[in-house]
Design a protein around this motif. Structure first.
Motif, mmCIF file in Angstrom:
data_model
loop_
_atom_site.group_PDB
_atom_site.id
_atom_site.type_symbol
_atom_site.label_atom_id
_atom_site.label_comp_id
_atom_site.label_asym_id
_atom_site.label_seq_id
_atom_site.Cartn_x
_atom_site.Cartn_y
_atom_site.Cartn_z
ATOM 1 N N ILE A 162 33.932 74.382 41.476
ATOM 2 C CA ILE A 162 35.478 74.271 40.992
ATOM 3 C C ILE A 162 36.090 72.792 41.290
ATOM 4 O O ILE A 162 36.963 72.103 40.619
ATOM 5 C CB ILE A 162 36.243 75.269 41.416
ATOM 6 N N LEU A 163 35.795 72.135 42.533
ATOM 7 C CA LEU A 163 36.129 71.145 42.904
ATOM 8 C C LEU A 163 35.629 69.843 42.044
ATOM 9 O O LEU A 163 36.325 68.924 41.489
ATOM 10 C CB LEU A 163 35.636 70.669 44.592
ATOM 11 N N ASN A 164 34.175 69.933 41.852
ATOM 12 C CA ASN A 164 33.879 69.006 40.972
ATOM 13 C C ASN A 164 34.280 69.045 39.540
ATOM 14 O O ASN A 164 34.566 67.919 38.822
ATOM 15 C CB ASN A 164 32.244 68.842 40.857
ATOM 16 N N MET A 165 34.418 70.243 38.969
ATOM 17 C CA MET A 165 35.204 70.281 37.722
ATOM 18 C C MET A 165 36.459 69.875 37.871
ATOM 19 O O MET A 165 36.918 68.797 36.709
ATOM 20 C CB MET A 165 35.255 71.657 36.926
ATOM 21 N N ALA A 166 37.310 69.975 38.584
ATOM 22 C CA ALA A 166 38.661 69.488 38.723
ATOM 23 C C ALA A 166 38.584 67.938 38.772
ATOM 24 O O ALA A 166 39.477 67.248 38.093
ATOM 25 C CB ALA A 166 39.381 70.206 39.691
ATOM 26 N N ASP A 167 37.910 67.461 39.879
ATOM 27 C CA ASP A 167 37.813 66.142 40.098
ATOM 28 C C ASP A 167 37.505 65.183 38.829
ATOM 29 O O ASP A 167 37.779 64.151 38.591
ATOM 30 C CB ASP A 167 36.811 65.886 41.034
ATOM 31 N N MET A 168 36.513 65.837 38.099
ATOM 32 C CA MET A 168 35.902 65.149 36.772
ATOM 33 C C MET A 168 36.789 65.355 35.600
ATOM 34 O O MET A 168 36.613 64.685 34.571
ATOM 35 C CB MET A 168 34.713 65.700 36.546
ATOM 36 N N GLN A 169 38.273 65.822 35.736
ATOM 37 C CA GLN A 169 39.027 66.115 34.620
ATOM 38 C C GLN A 169 40.612 65.264 34.931
ATOM 39 O O GLN A 169 41.405 65.111 34.010
ATOM 40 C CB GLN A 169 39.349 67.323 34.220
ATOM 41 N N ILE A 170 40.418 64.787 36.177
ATOM 42 C CA ILE A 170 41.710 64.094 36.647
ATOM 43 C C ILE A 170 41.337 62.512 36.738
ATOM 44 O O ILE A 170 40.796 62.205 37.517
ATOM 45 C CB ILE A 170 42.372 64.600 37.964
ATOM 46 N N ASP A 171 42.122 61.730 36.415
ATOM 47 C CA ASP A 171 41.683 60.243 36.283
ATOM 48 C C ASP A 171 42.319 59.727 37.661
ATOM 49 O O ASP A 171 43.065 60.511 38.519
ATOM 50 C CB ASP A 171 42.293 59.274 34.989
ATOM 51 N N SER A 172 41.991 58.464 38.059
ATOM 52 C CA SER A 172 42.341 58.165 39.249
ATOM 53 C C SER A 172 43.936 58.022 39.478
ATOM 54 O O SER A 172 44.356 57.635 40.466
ATOM 55 C CB SER A 172 41.900 56.670 39.361
ATOM 56 N N LYS A 173 44.646 58.006 38.422
ATOM 57 C CA LYS A 173 46.130 57.778 38.552
ATOM 58 C C LYS A 173 46.902 59.359 38.581
ATOM 59 O O LYS A 173 48.088 59.431 38.625
ATOM 60 C CB LYS A 173 46.546 56.952 37.502
ATOM 61 N N GLY A 174 45.923 60.290 38.712
ATOM 62 C CA GLY A 174 46.561 61.720 38.512
ATOM 63 C C GLY A 174 46.717 62.179 37.271
ATOM 64 O O GLY A 174 47.491 63.386 36.967
ATOM 65 N N ASN A 175 46.387 61.571 36.207
ATOM 66 C CA ASN A 175 46.607 62.390 34.733
ATOM 67 C C ASN A 175 45.584 63.405 34.395
ATOM 68 O O ASN A 175 44.256 62.941 34.657
ATOM 69 C CB ASN A 175 46.582 61.080 33.612
ATOM 70 N N HIS A 176 45.725 64.400 33.795
ATOM 71 C CA HIS A 176 44.691 65.280 33.013
ATOM 72 C C HIS A 176 44.394 64.795 32.026
ATOM 73 O O HIS A 176 44.863 64.529 30.974
ATOM 74 C CB HIS A 176 45.333 66.727 32.864
ATOM 75 N N VAL A 177 42.844 64.328 32.103
ATOM 76 C CA VAL A 177 42.539 63.572 30.795
ATOM 77 C C VAL A 177 41.300 64.279 30.285
ATOM 78 O O VAL A 177 40.624 63.778 29.138
ATOM 79 C CB VAL A 177 42.162 62.061 31.414
ATOM 80 N N GLY A 178 40.621 65.017 31.015
ATOM 81 C CA GLY A 178 39.399 65.517 30.450
ATOM 82 C C GLY A 178 38.058 64.631 30.979
ATOM 83 O O GLY A 178 38.445 63.557 31.439
ATOM 84 N N ALA A 183 28.905 65.612 35.214
ATOM 85 C CA ALA A 183 29.808 66.168 34.213
ATOM 86 C C ALA A 183 28.941 66.937 33.298
ATOM 87 O O ALA A 183 29.243 68.018 32.779
ATOM 88 C CB ALA A 183 30.408 65.120 33.326
ATOM 89 N N GLN A 184 27.863 66.553 33.031
ATOM 90 C CA GLN A 184 26.853 67.225 32.080
ATOM 91 C C GLN A 184 26.155 68.398 33.012
ATOM 92 O O GLN A 184 26.027 69.561 32.198
ATOM 93 C CB GLN A 184 25.674 66.231 31.562
ATOM 94 N N LYS A 185 25.870 68.318 34.157
ATOM 95 C CA LYS A 185 25.358 69.255 34.836
ATOM 96 C C LYS A 185 26.175 70.392 34.917
ATOM 97 O O LYS A 185 26.030 71.720 34.742
ATOM 98 C CB LYS A 185 24.853 68.855 36.270
ATOM 99 N N ILE A 186 27.559 70.277 35.019
ATOM 100 C CA ILE A 186 28.818 71.259 35.254
ATOM 101 C C ILE A 186 29.237 71.812 34.030
ATOM 102 O O ILE A 186 29.960 72.562 34.128
ATOM 103 C CB ILE A 186 29.615 71.094 36.549
ATOM 104 N N GLY A 187 28.486 71.180 33.008
ATOM 105 C CA GLY A 187 28.983 71.836 31.668
ATOM 106 C C GLY A 187 30.257 71.345 31.082
ATOM 107 O O GLY A 187 30.734 71.687 30.016
ATOM 108 N N LEU A 188 30.677 70.016 31.539
ATOM 109 C CA LEU A 188 31.896 69.535 30.953
ATOM 110 C C LEU A 188 31.569 68.550 29.770
ATOM 111 O O LEU A 188 32.385 68.170 28.971
ATOM 112 C CB LEU A 188 32.625 68.753 31.920
ATOM 113 N N MET A 189 30.430 68.105 29.519
ATOM 114 C CA MET A 189 29.712 67.498 28.525
ATOM 115 C C MET A 189 28.702 67.747 28.011
ATOM 116 O O MET A 189 27.750 68.264 28.841
ATOM 117 C CB MET A 189 29.998 65.932 28.997
ATOM 118 N N LYS A 190 28.167 67.391 26.963
ATOM 119 C CA LYS A 190 26.775 67.256 26.383
ATOM 120 C C LYS A 190 25.794 66.386 26.822
ATOM 121 O O LYS A 190 26.217 65.195 27.077
ATOM 122 C CB LYS A 190 26.705 67.684 24.980
#
Length: 142
Positions: free
Chosen positions: A93-109, A135-142
């Motif tokens: 869950i941490l990796n999934m969340a960390d990979m969807q929030i940019d360095s400025k705190g925006n939800h970006v995917g 991101a590929q390993k945790i299923g966020l990207m192909k």
């Protein structure tokens, strides 16, 4: 020279925390566990305050939290690491969340998060390559 936690990094951590809490709530976890996920998300980048290199922040943060008796120190230590020997649902869950929030705190995917990483470190950097593979390993990207 020490890195330090910037206001933007704090915004990133807060939004990671909020996304982790929401994910835990959506999974039906207990109120206490959801609160724990919020705290984990908020603390995940604490190592920036104590490290000299960006790539050391997770390990240093995890070690500091381990010394404090923090329950999820291994998640902090292993977050963002493709070849981590440790695994847990909390780390996922941490990796999934960390990979969807940019360095400025925006939800970006994940795709925009990778662009954010590339803009700061370069497309051939270790940070970018590992983030893309993670991101590929945790299923966020192909």
């Amino acid at each position: 020279m020490m890195l330090s936690i910037s206001n933007e990094r704090l915004k990133h951590s807060l939004e990671v925390a909020r996304l982790m809490k929401k994910t835990a709530e959506d999974a039906g976890w207990s109120k206490q566990k959801c609160e724990e996920m919020f705290i984990l998300g908020y603390l995940h980048d604490v190592g920036y305050e104590f490290s000299e290199q960006q790539c050391d922040h997770a390990s240093i943060g995890g070690e500091i939290l381990r010394n404090q008796g923090y329950k999820y120190w291994q998640e902090v230590s292993c977050h963002g690491k493709l070849e981590a020997e440790y695994s847990s649902k909390e780390l996922d869950i941490l990796n999934m969340a960390d990979m969807q929030i940019d360095s400025k705190g925006n939800h970006v995917g994940a795709e925009m998060r990778l662009k954010d990483i590339a803009s700061r470190y370069g497309i051939e950097s270790k940070q970018y390559v590992e983030a893309k593979l993670l991101a590929q390993k945790i299923g966020l990207m192909k």
